[in-house]
Design a protein around this motif. Structure first.
Motif, PDB file in Angstrom:
ATOM      1  N   VAL A  15       6.178 -12.601  -3.771  1.00 34.92           N
ATOM      2  CA  VAL A  15       5.415 -11.349  -3.751  1.00 34.92           C
ATOM      3  C   VAL A  15       6.360 -10.177  -4.038  1.00 34.92           C
ATOM      4  N   GLU A  16       7.529 -10.207  -3.390  1.00 36.36           N
ATOM      5  CA  GLU A  16       8.496  -9.123  -3.623  1.00 36.36           C
ATOM      6  C   GLU A  16       8.996  -9.111  -5.061  1.00 36.36           C
ATOM      7  N   ALA A  17       9.202 -10.296  -5.623  1.00 35.25           N
ATOM      8  CA  ALA A  17       9.670 -10.368  -7.013  1.00 35.25           C
ATOM      9  C   ALA A  17       8.621  -9.780  -7.963  1.00 35.25           C
ATOM     10  N   LEU A  18       7.379 -10.088  -7.708  1.00 32.39           N
ATOM     11  CA  LEU A  18       6.309  -9.562  -8.568  1.00 32.39           C
ATOM     12  C   LEU A  18       6.222  -8.034  -8.440  1.00 32.39           C
ATOM     13  N   ALA A  19       6.297  -7.561  -7.214  1.00 31.10           N
ATOM     14  CA  ALA A  19       6.212  -6.109  -6.989  1.00 31.10           C
ATOM     15  C   ALA A  19       7.335  -5.391  -7.719  1.00 31.10           C
ATOM     16  N   GLN A  20       8.508  -6.004  -7.677  1.00 34.84           N
ATOM     17  CA  GLN A  20       9.661  -5.394  -8.330  1.00 34.84           C
ATOM     18  C   GLN A  20       9.477  -5.392  -9.852  1.00 34.84           C
ATOM     19  N   GLU A  21       9.031  -6.532 -10.342  1.00 38.80           N
ATOM     20  CA  GLU A  21       8.816  -6.662 -11.782  1.00 38.80           C
ATOM     21  C   GLU A  21       7.778  -5.643 -12.283  1.00 38.80           C
ATOM     22  N   CYS A  22       6.728  -5.446 -11.498  1.00 39.99           N
ATOM     23  CA  CYS A  22       5.658  -4.526 -11.899  1.00 39.99           C
ATOM     24  C   CYS A  22       5.944  -3.101 -11.456  1.00 39.99           C
ATOM     25  N   ASN A  23       7.026  -2.915 -10.714  1.00 38.88           N
ATOM     26  CA  ASN A  23       7.388  -1.598 -10.219  1.00 38.88           C
ATOM     27  C   ASN A  23       6.270  -0.983  -9.366  1.00 38.88           C
ATOM     28  N   MET A  24       5.749  -1.821  -8.465  1.00 35.43           N
ATOM     29  CA  MET A  24       4.682  -1.362  -7.579  1.00 35.43           C
ATOM     30  C   MET A  24       5.124  -1.520  -6.138  1.00 35.43           C
ATOM     31  N   ARG A  25       4.706  -0.571  -5.309  1.00 30.27           N
ATOM     32  CA  ARG A  25       4.968  -0.709  -3.893  1.00 30.27           C
ATOM     33  C   ARG A  25       3.975  -1.717  -3.295  1.00 30.27           C
ATOM     34  N   ILE A  26       4.436  -2.535  -2.337  1.00 27.23           N
ATOM     35  CA  ILE A  26       3.541  -3.531  -1.716  1.00 27.23           C
ATOM     36  C   ILE A  26       3.082  -3.040  -0.347  1.00 27.23           C
ATOM     37  N   TYR A  27       1.814  -3.241  -0.070  1.00 28.23           N
ATOM     38  CA  TYR A  27       1.315  -3.081   1.296  1.00 28.23           C
ATOM     39  C   TYR A  27       0.708  -4.411   1.717  1.00 28.23           C
ATOM     40  N   ARG A  28       1.110  -4.887   2.873  1.00 31.83           N
ATOM     41  CA  ARG A  28       0.516  -6.120   3.405  1.00 31.83           C
ATOM     42  C   ARG A  28      -0.540  -5.692   4.412  1.00 31.83           C
ATOM     43  N   THR A  29      -1.781  -6.099   4.155  1.00 32.47           N
ATOM     44  CA  THR A  29      -2.887  -5.577   4.956  1.00 32.47           C
ATOM     45  C   THR A  29      -3.749  -6.691   5.550  1.00 32.47           C
ATOM     46  N   SER A  30      -4.482  -6.307   6.567  1.00 36.34           N
ATOM     47  CA  SER A  30      -5.595  -7.129   7.025  1.00 36.34           C
ATOM     48  C   SER A  30      -6.768  -6.191   7.247  1.00 36.34           C
ATOM     49  N   VAL A  31      -7.795  -6.381   6.459  1.00 41.01           N
ATOM     50  CA  VAL A  31      -8.996  -5.576   6.666  1.00 41.01           C
ATOM     51  C   VAL A  31      -9.624  -5.990   7.994  1.00 41.01           C
ATOM     52  N   LYS A  32      -9.566  -7.282   8.261  1.00 42.15           N
ATOM     53  CA  LYS A  32     -10.158  -7.815   9.493  1.00 42.15           C
ATOM     54  C   LYS A  32      -9.525  -7.181  10.732  1.00 42.15           C
ATOM     55  N   ILE A  56      -5.079  -3.607   9.717  1.00 44.30           N
ATOM     56  CA  ILE A  56      -3.633  -3.399   9.594  1.00 44.30           C
ATOM     57  C   ILE A  56      -3.317  -2.768   8.241  1.00 44.30           C
ATOM     58  N   ASN A  57      -2.695  -1.611   8.297  1.00 48.77           N
ATOM     59  CA  ASN A  57      -2.109  -0.954   7.101  1.00 48.77           C
ATOM     60  C   ASN A  57      -3.099  -0.388   6.083  1.00 48.77           C
ATOM     61  N   ILE A  58      -4.377  -0.448   6.347  1.00 55.83           N
ATOM     62  CA  ILE A  58      -5.354  -0.005   5.337  1.00 55.83           C
ATOM     63  C   ILE A  58      -5.201   1.494   5.043  1.00 55.83           C
ATOM     64  N   CYS A  59      -5.138   2.300   6.113  1.00 56.35           N
ATOM     65  CA  CYS A  59      -5.019   3.751   5.906  1.00 56.35           C
ATOM     66  C   CYS A  59      -3.787   4.104   5.097  1.00 56.35           C
ATOM     67  N   ASN A  60      -2.692   3.376   5.336  1.00 52.74           N
ATOM     68  CA  ASN A  60      -1.426   3.692   4.659  1.00 52.74           C
ATOM     69  C   ASN A  60      -1.518   3.517   3.148  1.00 52.74           C
ATOM     70  N   VAL A  61      -2.282   2.525   2.726  1.00 53.20           N
ATOM     71  CA  VAL A  61      -2.458   2.277   1.287  1.00 53.20           C
ATOM     72  C   VAL A  61      -3.021   3.529   0.609  1.00 53.20           C
ATOM     73  N   PHE A  62      -4.102   4.047   1.193  1.00 55.81           N
ATOM     74  CA  PHE A  62      -4.808   5.156   0.548  1.00 55.81           C
ATOM     75  C   PHE A  62      -4.079   6.483   0.736  1.00 55.81           C
ATOM     76  N   GLN A  63      -3.431   6.609   1.884  1.00 54.71           N
ATOM     77  CA  GLN A  63      -2.620   7.808   2.134  1.00 54.71           C
ATOM     78  C   GLN A  63      -1.510   7.898   1.076  1.00 54.71           C
ATOM     79  N   HIS A  64      -0.855   6.770   0.829  1.00 53.71           N
ATOM     80  CA  HIS A  64       0.240   6.719  -0.142  1.00 53.71           C
ATOM     81  C   HIS A  64      -0.256   7.075  -1.550  1.00 53.71           C
ATOM     82  N   LEU A  65      -1.376   6.494  -1.929  1.00 58.48           N
ATOM     83  CA  LEU A  65      -1.921   6.779  -3.261  1.00 58.48           C
ATOM     84  C   LEU A  65      -2.297   8.251  -3.396  1.00 58.48           C
ATOM     85  N   ALA A  66      -2.930   8.790  -2.369  1.00 60.50           N
ATOM     86  CA  ALA A  66      -3.360  10.186  -2.422  1.00 60.50           C
ATOM     87  C   ALA A  66      -2.145  11.113  -2.493  1.00 60.50           C
ATOM     88  N   GLU A  67      -1.111  10.801  -1.729  1.00 58.98           N
ATOM     89  CA  GLU A  67       0.105  11.631  -1.761  1.00 58.98           C
ATOM     90  C   GLU A  67       0.759  11.566  -3.139  1.00 58.98           C
TER      91      GLU A  67
END
Ligand code: GDP
Length: 168
Positions: A131-148, A151-162
């Protein structure tokens, strides 16, 4: 200001659930999708600006290119999601990323990689290293989430909005 966010990825990775969780604060196991593209709104305050995130849900139409393309075209930020328990969804990440990029006419919009369903890590079909290798290759930040587990859902959208606000 209004920011249109699209969430892409294979079916059943949790895209609709993520939007429902983030905008309505709920998790329903058998959430029934509406056919057609729907969206929910989330008001945020970023760097003393009022930002309204518009989250488009391409509900189960992942494979209907003609429909989804039109929506990708208007995207200002993007989440590419895959599921911890579904290797094919991980392998499809680059394809989704490219689809959105192609429709956004080469102008790069803020994008993040989301590994959802981390509450099911014991059934994981991917390793952290890949997963880290793919993120690096695509130059994307990774968020590991659980909607259930919410976990981390707000951070995903906060980061994008910022990112979006910072870039304009
Ligand atoms: P979509 O097709 O990508 O929109 O996926 P859905 O939102 O319909 O979710 C597919 C299934 O995965 C549903 O049964 C959800 O309840 C379930 N789901 C979504 N997120 C999670 C999660 O973080 N953990 C677990 N265990 N199940 C999830």
């Amino acid at each position: 200001m209004q920011v249109v966010v699209v969430i892409v990825g294979n079916g059943a990775v949790g895209k609709s659930s993520m939007i429902q969780r983030y905008c309505r604060g709920v998790f329903t196991k058998g959430y029934k999708k509406t056919i057609g593209v729907d969206f929910l709104e989330k008001p945020l305050r970023i760097l003393s600006q009022d930002v309204r995130l518009m989250l488009w849900d391409t509900a189960g139409q992942e494979e209907f290119d003609a429909i989804t393309k039109a929506y990708y075209r208007g995207a200002q930020a993007c989440v590419v999601a895959f599921s911890t328990t579904d290797r094919a969804s991980f392998q499809a990440v680059k394809k989704w990323r490219k689809k959105v990029e192609d429709e956004c006419g080469g102008s790069s919009i803020p994008m993040v990689l989301v590994q959802n369903k981390i509450d099911l890590m014991h059934q994981s079909a991917v390793t952290n290293e890949e997963v880290e290798a793919l993120a690096q290759e695509c130059n994307m930040r990774i968020y590991r989430t659980s909607v259930k587990e919410d976990i981390n859902i707000c951070n995903v959208f906060q980061h994008l909005a910022e990112n979006y606000v910072n870039q304009i």
